[in-house]
Write an enzyme that holds these catalytic residues in place. Sequence first.
Site: not given
Length: 339
Positions: A13, A95, A134, A166
């Site tokens: 994060m 992101c 990810k 995610h």
Amino acid sequence: MTFQAHRLSVAPMMDWTDRQCRYFHRLLSKNTLLYTEMVTTGAVLHGDRERLLGFDAAEHPVALQLGGSDPADLAACARIAEEWGYDEVNLNVGCPSDRVQSGRFGACLMAEPDLVARLVGAMREAVSIPVTVKSRIAIDEMEEWPTLDHFVRTVSAAGCTHFIVHARKAWLKGLSPKENRDIPPLRHDLVHRLKQERPHLTIAINGGIRSLDEAEEHLAGLDGVMIGRAAYETPYLLADADRRVFGGAPGPDRHAAVAAMASYAEERMSRGTPLSAITRHMLGLFQGLPGARAWRRHISENAHRPGAGPDLLLAAAALVRGGGPDTATDTAEGQLTPA
């Protein structure tokens, strides 16, 4: 690093999971896998590596997350990660920020699975530590399951066997990064379907998981769970992770953790780290206990003041009733320094 570590991890994060945060989380859980903030390849290759990559040996198992889209640069950065002692290197394909998109990395790479496969292949050839990815489930108008299915099939063909998903779509236009963490609907079912259809892959889920109860439900069908904001906002949930997720002993009680962090703060401050850079990660430690607000206020109002030292943590903790070894929900077992 053992496979076991991937059963629970704390998400990378930005502005949160720096080395101070990771040391604090490691105090609470000896086994949970910790991730750095995302670091771009340009920063690794040309920036201050001690500031960007430095970590305490106590943080293991710890993974470095990279952002980039050039195979040679990512291979070079993966080698650097291995040289610095990281246990895993992870490629960010999730992101959605404008800055990340302008650099052609992050979630926009969901639209280029062939490129991601080349990136992963270059990284895997460069290192012996695990290379993981990810991602999101899809971006923009792309259909969710077909996008995720094709992405994982393509990238796994390049040798990647571990995906953290995610479970939300990312909208690259129209939503801010913060909104992208909340507004797109969660599709946990698609991550479970991915594991069912590709049982040979290691599949971990991220997004909207707020408790160890929820984590255990997902672990019944998946290989791993990644917790983000819940681990940061209510960090003490990690203290029971070793018992519930890894079958070990629970972590230290809250006051023991504060005492250990005061010792850590003394050492880090001697190296020039401001006290407030350490205490800001600890504000949620006593969440839910009488005096938690007084704890937060005392730290927030005083940690930045000239002359503030580690004793500030002990004084703030004294304002809290409960959270010590005599509290029914806590235990004094566990190491008081990261292992």
